[in-house]
Scaffold this motif. Structure first.
Motif, short mmCIF file in Angstrom:
data_model
loop_
_atom_site.label_atom_id
_atom_site.label_comp_id
_atom_site.label_asym_id
_atom_site.label_seq_id
_atom_site.Cartn_x
_atom_site.Cartn_y
_atom_site.Cartn_z
N GLU A 138 29.29 26.38 18.40
CA GLU A 138 29.85 25.64 19.52
C GLU A 138 31.34 25.93 19.70
N ILE A 139 32.08 26.06 18.62
CA ILE A 139 33.49 26.45 18.74
C ILE A 139 33.60 27.80 19.43
N THR A 140 32.76 28.74 19.01
CA THR A 140 32.73 30.06 19.63
C THR A 140 32.38 29.98 21.10
N SER A 141 31.38 29.19 21.43
CA SER A 141 30.95 29.07 22.82
C SER A 141 32.03 28.45 23.70
N LEU A 142 32.68 27.39 23.22
CA LEU A 142 33.73 26.75 24.01
C LEU A 142 34.87 27.71 24.30
N ALA A 143 35.26 28.47 23.30
CA ALA A 143 36.32 29.45 23.51
C ALA A 143 35.88 30.55 24.48
N THR A 144 34.62 30.95 24.39
CA THR A 144 34.12 32.00 25.29
C THR A 144 34.07 31.51 26.72
N TYR A 145 33.64 30.25 26.93
CA TYR A 145 33.65 29.69 28.29
C TYR A 145 35.05 29.79 28.88
N ALA A 146 36.05 29.42 28.09
CA ALA A 146 37.43 29.44 28.58
C ALA A 146 37.88 30.86 28.90
N LEU A 147 37.52 31.82 28.07
CA LEU A 147 37.93 33.20 28.31
C LEU A 147 37.27 33.77 29.56
N VAL A 148 35.99 33.48 29.75
CA VAL A 148 35.31 33.96 30.96
C VAL A 148 35.92 33.32 32.20
N ALA A 149 36.17 32.02 32.14
CA ALA A 149 36.72 31.31 33.30
C ALA A 149 38.15 31.71 33.61
N SER A 150 38.84 32.38 32.69
CA SER A 150 40.23 32.76 32.94
C SER A 150 40.36 33.96 33.86
N GLY A 151 39.23 34.54 34.27
CA GLY A 151 39.27 35.64 35.23
C GLY A 151 39.68 35.16 36.61
N ASP A 152 39.98 36.12 37.49
CA ASP A 152 40.40 35.78 38.85
C ASP A 152 39.19 35.45 39.72
N GLY A 153 39.35 34.46 40.57
CA GLY A 153 38.34 34.16 41.57
C GLY A 153 37.31 33.14 41.12
N ALA A 154 36.56 32.65 42.10
CA ALA A 154 35.54 31.64 41.84
C ALA A 154 34.37 32.21 41.06
N GLU A 155 34.15 33.54 41.16
CA GLU A 155 33.02 34.14 40.46
C GLU A 155 33.14 33.94 38.95
N SER A 156 34.36 33.98 38.43
CA SER A 156 34.55 33.78 36.99
C SER A 156 34.18 32.36 36.58
N ALA A 157 34.56 31.39 37.39
CA ALA A 157 34.23 30.00 37.09
C ALA A 157 32.72 29.78 37.13
N VAL A 158 32.05 30.41 38.11
CA VAL A 158 30.60 30.28 38.22
C VAL A 158 29.92 30.92 37.01
N ALA A 159 30.40 32.10 36.61
CA ALA A 159 29.83 32.77 35.44
C ALA A 159 30.01 31.94 34.18
N ALA A 160 31.19 31.32 34.05
CA ALA A 160 31.45 30.47 32.89
C ALA A 160 30.55 29.24 32.90
N LEU A 161 30.34 28.66 34.08
CA LEU A 161 29.47 27.49 34.19
C LEU A 161 28.03 27.84 33.82
N LYS A 162 27.56 28.99 34.31
CA LYS A 162 26.20 29.43 33.97
C LYS A 162 26.06 29.63 32.47
N TYR A 163 27.07 30.25 31.88
CA TYR A 163 27.06 30.46 30.43
C TYR A 163 27.08 29.13 29.70
N LEU A 164 27.88 28.18 30.21
CA LEU A 164 27.97 26.86 29.57
C LEU A 164 26.63 26.15 29.57
#
Length: 511
Positions: A138-164
């Motif tokens: 879970e620590i790994t997953s939380l950090a990964t969500y943050a790293l994916v969401a740090s990309g530019d644009g809404a697509e990164s947030a959507v990808a992070a949400l799907k991963y979450l």
């Protein structure tokens, strides 16, 4: 207690504590994150080398937190198998920083998540407790969500949400499995479970727990059809984060799945469990074929490599199935080598992809036309890494596949061997597309580029979109890609040495 005994705990605690420093120092200083991450990961790699030296010469190192008995306490175990992953995690984490120093991201919060991810990955590698494995996942997953969401644009947030969402479901499935096993045995320690599971009075709970764990790890390792989070996550994450995520996150989960098979449930128990081997084999083999087939039809390079990872991890899961079905030491050696080799290859390839994107804005296979002329060193390194991914000797990719295929043949699992051969041909198909563009296709001339929209080409900074420029690439960015390519070949020659290093662990597992 010697200083070496403290290293497992230090390897986990240090990056998690250091993760607070970029944010804290950022209140007063700008862009301190990279320096903190560089010092921390360099120290972690040095500590990992010291611990590995002890493990491979004197045997496993066990640290019991607080000195409590393993039945009730928390135990960290560094053995011949886990140290391969620890070295991979610390080495890649330190190496990727050579790219991010110039290529970015540069925010302090990014490096806090970076270090938190490293701490979680090292926890997965070293924990001796099935519940704390969940905590570190879970620590790994939380950090990964943050790293994916740090990309530019809404697509990164959507990808992070799907991963979450998928990651949360997977973690819940695994935790449910842990609960069933605990109800049947009364312990969470991996070593204790080794003897408690066969003696459990309610085996139905054990089988239910195993089923939930398999589903949870199938999602974490991105096996078809629960792989859908991975291509989006890899594509939308920042170029500086994708190499770390692609090389390590699913690799650590695949290692943890293997650890459950050979240490917790044990090969003999699983071999006697109805349908355990066929299910694991089916998951792995279907993922191998589905991943390579989907990779062949991709036009975006990052998505192509993401689907490639689905296939490569499927091969590792299939190797675990061979271990169960045939009690194959050879297949387990192949899984361990392929696990480390794939992490190294994907780190190098995604670093190269990020470098090309920064310098020329090229994202698709067609936009790689003429790259060998513009950047021969980068193109040459990518070629070596792609050949290793296919499994061309003497690369590490060949050694891992060879051991897995040999284990399948020794166990008379001919369909698995056939799947490995077919997947190799499909891997060659998508790798050859990229190589053909880089070496045998000329980039479009400036006159042929339609106006007014800029088109990403490989012919110079005047046509590179989104501010991309060849001048944006540093020597460090190129050097780390070259190092990854050289390491892929060097590890290929070291395949026998890795097998020898694993010998004590194999003896414990199969005897």
């Amino acid at each position: 207690m010697s200083s070496v005994d403290l290293l497992p705990a230090l390897l986990i605690v240090a990056p998690i504590v250091a993760a607070t420093l970029p944010i804290a120092l950022g209140l007063r200083y700008d862009r301190t994150g990279w320096a903190v991450a560089a010092v921390t990961t360099t120290g972690l790699f040095a500590a990992a080398v010291a611990l590995a030296s002890e493990v491979y010469t004197a045997g496993q190192v066990i640290h019991r937190l607080g000195g409590y008995p393993r039945t009730y306490g928390i135990e960290l175990v560094a053995d011949q198998f886990s140290m391969l992953i620890v070295l991979l995690v610390t080495g890649v984490a330190a190496g990727v920083l050579a790219y991010t120093r110039r290529g970015g991201p540069r925010g302090n919060t990014f490096y806090s998540a970076y270090l938190l991810l490293v701490g979680g990955l090292l926890g997965i590698s070293l924990t001796g407790d099935v519940f704390n494995l969940f905590v570190f996942l879970e620590i790994t997953s939380l950090a990964t969500y943050a790293l994916v969401a740090s990309g530019d644009g809404a697509e990164s947030a959507v990808a992070a949400l799907k991963y979450l969402i998928l990651g949360t479901v997977a973690a819940s499935m695994y935790l449910t499995g842990v609960a069933f096993v605990f109800m049947a045995t009364g312990t969470l320690n991996m070593i204790e479970l080794t003897s408690a599971i066969p003696a459990a009075e309610r085996p139905i709970l054990i089988r239910a727990g195993l089923g939930f764990m398999i589903v949870g790890f199938a999602t974490k390792v991105a096996q078809w059809p629960v792989h859908t989070w991975q291509p989006n996550a890899y594509q939308q994450a920042p170029d500086g984060a994708t190499p770390l995520i692609a090389a390590l996150v699913s690799s650590a989960s695949a290692y943890a799945f293997g650890r459950l098979i050979v240490t917790v449930f044990e090969v003999d128990y699983l071999a006697a469990t109805a349908n355990a081997a066929p299910i694991v084999l089916a998951i792995g083999c279907v993922s191998v074929l589905a991943g390579t087939t989907l990779a062949v039809i991709q036009t975006d390079v990052k998505r192509m490599l993401a689907y490639s990872s689905v296939s490569q991890f499927g091969l590792i899961v299939a190797a675990y199935g061979v271990v169960i079905a045939g009690s194959s030491e050879t297949a387990l050696i192949g899984a361990a080598i392929h696990l480390v080799g794939h992490g190294l290859l994907k780190a190098g390839l995604f670093l190269a992809v990020g470098l090309v994107a920064v310098s020329y804005g090229a994202r698709t296979v067609d936009e790689y036309a003429g790259l060998a002329t513009e950047r021969p060193v980068v193109a040459g390194s990518m070629a070596v890494l792609l050949f290793a991914l296919v499994g061309i000797p003497p690369s590490v990719g060949f050694v891992g596949k060879w051991y897995i295929a040999l284990g399948a043949v020794e166990s008379q699992l001919w369909p698995v061997a056939a799947v490995i051969v077919l997947s190799t041909m499909l891997t060659l198909a998508y790798a050859a597309r990229l190589l053909e563009k880089m070496y045998f296709t000329h980039p479009p001339s400036i006159e042929s580029i339609p106006s007014p929209e800029p088109v990403a080409t490989d012919g110079g900074d005047a046509t590179a979109p989104d501010g991309a420029s060849p001048d944006a690439v540093s020597i460090g960015m190129v050097s780390i890609v070259v190092v990854a390519a050289l390491a892929a070949v060097a590890l290929g020659f070291a395949g026998g040495a890795i097998a020898d290093l694993l010998a004590p662990f194999l003896t414990e597992v199969f005897n």
